[in-house]
Design a protein around this motif. Structure first.
Motif, PDB file in Angstrom:
ATOM      1  N   VAL A 125       0.853  -1.190   0.000  1.00 56.72           N
ATOM      2  CA  VAL A 125       0.000   0.000   0.000  1.00 56.72           C
ATOM      3  C   VAL A 125       0.888   1.238   0.000  1.00 56.72           C
ATOM      4  O   VAL A 125       1.979   1.234   0.567  1.00 56.72           O
ATOM      5  CB  VAL A 125      -0.965   0.028   1.203  1.00 56.72           C
ATOM      6  CG1 VAL A 125      -1.967  -1.111   1.122  1.00 56.72           C
ATOM      7  CG2 VAL A 125      -0.218  -0.036   2.519  1.00 56.72           C
ATOM      8  N   HIS A 126       0.406   2.273  -0.656  1.00 56.73           N
ATOM      9  CA  HIS A 126       1.151   3.539  -0.714  1.00 56.73           C
ATOM     10  C   HIS A 126       0.448   4.538   0.191  1.00 56.73           C
ATOM     11  O   HIS A 126      -0.748   4.778   0.060  1.00 56.73           O
ATOM     12  CB  HIS A 126       1.205   4.041  -2.164  1.00 56.73           C
ATOM     13  CG  HIS A 126       2.205   5.110  -2.363  1.00 56.73           C
ATOM     14  ND1 HIS A 126       1.900   6.451  -2.304  1.00 56.73           N
ATOM     15  CD2 HIS A 126       3.532   5.033  -2.600  1.00 56.73           C
ATOM     16  CE1 HIS A 126       2.982   7.148  -2.515  1.00 56.73           C
ATOM     17  NE2 HIS A 126       3.995   6.325  -2.692  1.00 56.73           N
ATOM     18  N   ASP A 127       1.186   5.108   1.107  1.00 56.28           N
ATOM     19  CA  ASP A 127       0.591   6.046   2.068  1.00 56.28           C
ATOM     20  C   ASP A 127       0.711   7.499   1.624  1.00 56.28           C
ATOM     21  O   ASP A 127       0.474   8.417   2.403  1.00 56.28           O
ATOM     22  CB  ASP A 127       1.216   5.856   3.454  1.00 56.28           C
ATOM     23  CG  ASP A 127       2.698   6.215   3.502  1.00 56.28           C
ATOM     24  OD1 ASP A 127       3.243   6.747   2.509  1.00 56.28           O
ATOM     25  OD2 ASP A 127       3.325   5.962   4.549  1.00 56.28           O
ATOM     26  N   GLY A 128       1.071   7.709   0.345  1.00 55.98           N
ATOM     27  CA  GLY A 128       1.262   9.061  -0.158  1.00 55.98           C
ATOM     28  C   GLY A 128       2.721   9.473  -0.176  1.00 55.98           C
ATOM     29  O   GLY A 128       3.098  10.420  -0.849  1.00 55.98           O
ATOM     30  N   THR A 129       3.533   8.730   0.561  1.00 55.91           N
ATOM     31  CA  THR A 129       4.955   9.013   0.617  1.00 55.91           C
ATOM     32  C   THR A 129       5.793   7.806   0.207  1.00 55.91           C
ATOM     33  O   THR A 129       6.719   7.917  -0.563  1.00 55.91           O
ATOM     34  CB  THR A 129       5.373   9.434   2.039  1.00 55.91           C
ATOM     35  OG1 THR A 129       4.589  10.561   2.426  1.00 55.91           O
ATOM     36  CG2 THR A 129       6.845   9.793   2.109  1.00 55.91           C
ATOM     37  N   LYS A 130       5.445   6.653   0.742  1.00 50.43           N
ATOM     38  CA  LYS A 130       6.228   5.452   0.465  1.00 50.43           C
ATOM     39  C   LYS A 130       5.323   4.225   0.419  1.00 50.43           C
ATOM     40  O   LYS A 130       4.189   4.253   0.887  1.00 50.43           O
ATOM     41  CB  LYS A 130       7.311   5.259   1.516  1.00 50.43           C
ATOM     42  CG  LYS A 130       6.751   5.068   2.914  1.00 50.43           C
ATOM     43  CD  LYS A 130       7.844   4.983   3.958  1.00 50.43           C
ATOM     44  CE  LYS A 130       7.181   4.917   5.330  1.00 50.43           C
ATOM     45  NZ  LYS A 130       8.098   4.982   6.410  1.00 50.43           N
TER      46      LYS A 130
END
Length: 80
Positions: free
Chosen positions: A64-69
């Protein structure tokens, strides 16, 4: 890998691969991303002599991508 992606997409149609942005999902392996061109050129030269390759895949990871990594959420073991 292509068939695995298709099965997952069929099982969870409300969550298509890449949010449905592509009509065809081509399985791929990301080796490097975001490095300088010189580093990427060196990696490409190292890898080209090793292709194609075969490997056993004992599990797949849901990332999953948290918006940063990107982070692993869960791993799923595959049957042999």
């Amino acid at each position: 890998m292509r068939r695995l992606t298709e099965v997952i997409a069929e099982r969870w149609p409300d969550a298509p691969p890449y949010a449905g942005k592509f009509t065809e999902v081509v399985p791929h392996l990301t080796i490097a991303d975001g490095q300088d061109d010189g580093v990427l050129d060196e990696i490409e030269a190292d890898v080209l002599g090793e292709l194609p390759f075969a490997s056993r895949v004992p599990s797949v990871d849901l990332m999953v991508h948290d918006g940063t990594k990107w982070q692993e959420r869960v791993a799923f073991a595959l049957r042999e």
